[in-house]
Design an enzyme around this catalytic site. Sequence first.
Site, PDB file in Angstrom:
ATOM      1  N   SER A  39       0.845  -1.207   0.000  1.00  0.00           N
ATOM      2  CA  SER A  39       0.000   0.000   0.000  1.00  0.00           C
ATOM      3  C   SER A  39       0.869   1.242   0.000  1.00  0.00           C
ATOM      4  CB  SER A  39      -0.875   0.051   1.253  1.00  0.00           C
ATOM      5  OG  SER A  39      -1.554  -1.147   1.442  1.00  0.00           O
ATOM      6  N   HIS A  71      -3.923  -0.647  -5.063  1.00  0.00           N
ATOM      7  CA  HIS A  71      -3.172  -1.797  -5.583  1.00  0.00           C
ATOM      8  C   HIS A  71      -3.518  -2.012  -7.055  1.00  0.00           C
ATOM      9  CE1 HIS A  71      -1.272  -3.579  -1.980  1.00  0.00           C
ATOM     10  NE2 HIS A  71      -2.187  -2.880  -1.368  1.00  0.00           N
ATOM     11  N   HIS A  93      -4.159 -10.083  -0.436  1.00  0.00           N
ATOM     12  CA  HIS A  93      -4.140 -10.338   1.006  1.00  0.00           C
ATOM     13  C   HIS A  93      -5.098 -11.462   1.374  1.00  0.00           C
ATOM     14  CE1 HIS A  93      -3.089  -6.070   0.368  1.00  0.00           C
ATOM     15  NE2 HIS A  93      -2.293  -6.212   1.416  1.00  0.00           N
ATOM     16  N   TYR A  95      -7.178 -11.141   3.729  1.00  0.00           N
ATOM     17  CA  TYR A  95      -8.469 -10.527   4.108  1.00  0.00           C
ATOM     18  C   TYR A  95      -9.380 -10.291   2.912  1.00  0.00           C
ATOM     19  CZ  TYR A  95      -6.326  -5.948   2.940  1.00  0.00           C
ATOM     20  OH  TYR A  95      -5.708  -4.905   2.313  1.00  0.00           O
ATOM     21  N   GLU A  96      -8.840 -10.440   1.701  1.00  0.00           N
ATOM     22  CA  GLU A  96      -9.686 -10.357   0.510  1.00  0.00           C
ATOM     23  C   GLU A  96     -10.356 -11.703   0.236  1.00  0.00           C
ATOM     24  OE1 GLU A  96      -7.580  -7.732  -2.665  1.00  0.00           O
ATOM     25  OE2 GLU A  96      -6.011  -8.415  -1.305  1.00  0.00           O
ATOM     26  N   ALA A 123       2.816  -1.203   4.124  1.00  0.00           N
ATOM     27  CA  ALA A 123       2.487  -0.116   5.043  1.00  0.00           C
ATOM     28  C   ALA A 123       2.078  -0.776   6.352  1.00  0.00           C
ATOM     29  CB  ALA A 123       1.355   0.727   4.481  1.00  0.00           C
ATOM     30  N   MET A 218      -0.891  -6.524   7.781  1.00  0.00           N
ATOM     31  CA  MET A 218      -1.750  -7.628   7.327  1.00  0.00           C
ATOM     32  C   MET A 218      -1.144  -8.365   6.134  1.00  0.00           C
ATOM     33  SD  MET A 218      -5.295  -5.465   7.432  1.00  0.00           S
ATOM     34  CE  MET A 218      -5.636  -4.320   8.778  1.00  0.00           C
ATOM     35  N   SER A 219       0.167  -8.313   6.011  1.00  0.00           N
ATOM     36  CA  SER A 219       0.775  -8.964   4.837  1.00  0.00           C
ATOM     37  C   SER A 219       2.154  -9.511   5.194  1.00  0.00           C
ATOM     38  CB  SER A 219       0.890  -7.954   3.682  1.00  0.00           C
ATOM     39  OG  SER A 219       1.839  -6.951   3.985  1.00  0.00           O
ATOM     40  N   ASN A 242       0.728   4.911  10.181  1.00  0.00           N
ATOM     41  CA  ASN A 242      -0.157   5.355  11.275  1.00  0.00           C
ATOM     42  C   ASN A 242       0.388   4.824  12.599  1.00  0.00           C
ATOM     43  OD1 ASN A 242      -1.421   2.727   9.930  1.00  0.00           O
ATOM     44  ND2 ASN A 242      -1.927   2.683  12.110  1.00  0.00           N
ATOM     45  N   HIS A 254      -8.158   4.352   6.382  1.00  0.00           N
ATOM     46  CA  HIS A 254      -7.382   3.810   5.263  1.00  0.00           C
ATOM     47  C   HIS A 254      -6.900   4.913   4.310  1.00  0.00           C
ATOM     48  CE1 HIS A 254      -5.856   0.640   2.679  1.00  0.00           C
ATOM     49  NE2 HIS A 254      -6.513   1.135   1.645  1.00  0.00           N
TER      50      HIS A 254
HETATM   51  I1  8IG Z   1      -1.093   0.818   6.897  1.00  0.00           I
HETATM   52  O1  8IG Z   1      -2.429  -0.281  12.405  1.00  0.00           O
HETATM   53  C1  8IG Z   1      -1.585  -0.316   8.332  1.00  0.00           C
HETATM   54  N1  8IG Z   1      -1.827  -1.607   8.173  1.00  0.00           N
HETATM   55  N2  8IG Z   1      -3.132  -4.677  11.375  1.00  0.00           N
HETATM   56  N3  8IG Z   1      -2.775  -2.452  11.913  1.00  0.00           N
HETATM   57  C2  8IG Z   1      -2.799  -3.457  10.997  1.00  0.00           C
HETATM   58  N4  8IG Z   1      -2.506  -3.275   9.718  1.00  0.00           N
HETATM   59  C3  8IG Z   1      -2.165  -2.044   9.367  1.00  0.00           C
HETATM   60  C4  8IG Z   1      -2.127  -0.968  10.238  1.00  0.00           C
HETATM   61  C5  8IG Z   1      -2.438  -1.182  11.583  1.00  0.00           C
HETATM   62  N5  8IG Z   1      -1.765   0.117   9.566  1.00  0.00           N
END
Ligand code: 8IG
Length: 279
Positions: A39, A71, A93, A95-96, A123, A218-219, A242, A254
């Site tokens: 990302s 993406h 991912h 989660y998709e 990210a 998440m990756s 973040n 996001h």
């Molecule tokens: I960008 O704060 C990003 N991806 N799990 N937590 C999780 N995934 C993320 C985060 C986050 N920020």
Amino acid sequence: MISAMSDAADPFARAEASAATLGKLTGVSRFDAAVVLGSGWMAAAEAIGACEQEIPLADLGGFPLPTVAGHTPAVRYLVKGDLRVLLFLGRVHMYEGNPPASVVHGVRTAIAAGCRTVVLTNAAGGIRAGYEVGQPVLISDHLNLTGRSPLAGPPPPDRYPSRFTDLTEAYSARLRALAREEDPTLAEGVYAALPGPHYETPAEIRMLRGLGADLVGMSTALETIAARHLGAEVLAISLVTNPAAGLAAAPLDHAEVLAAARSCAARIGALLSALLPRL
Ligand code: 8IG
């Protein structure tokens, strides 16, 4: 009767088929290094190097199409120094709704196409005190909290290494040292990979910190496992976009994550551009 896995069911055969198609479409028979842009890192794509060719992943077979904003489903072929580089513009991912084998298909394809080095970018939320939004961090190790492995299922075909992959040095110390030569200010941290797509609760972030996590995302972890299984060297870099939940006043968003990533595209692009010819 013990039946052989059909090629369609064998993720290694699928990656070999995608690599063969990549060779045909590019006219290049072997590649040296692969980079996966996470990302926001897409904003750095142009700064990484001039593109020789761009191939839609849909043309290679075996790739589920990504659904997440920011993406783009394509792979570029670039030349950096003496190296032939595959630059994946985005990833898919879990989660998709993708199974681990689909999540790692790009990495397996790149390695089947000859790549011995895999650079994974993402990210991530920052957990460690002192991390700033927009800061790239070298991943030194991970906590795979997805509960999944790309190596689960039938054993790999006989021509492949055992599935009992050693992860003692999942993230190459040699490659991290090279990256720090390019940018001595680069921090290192442990990346916790969660399934998502929701972000964590503040209590979960306190737990993750206690577990030794500096970054959360998440990756990456499943791709690293797949790459190490096949013997490739892995460099992974998180862009802190973040503060993790509970560490800042505002809730996570996001769009803000993508904006933070875009704002430091030049720095991370220059880093990868300088690093790639040295891999
Ligand atoms: I960008 O704060 C990003 N991806 N799990 N937590 C999780 N995934 C993320 C985060 C986050 N920020």
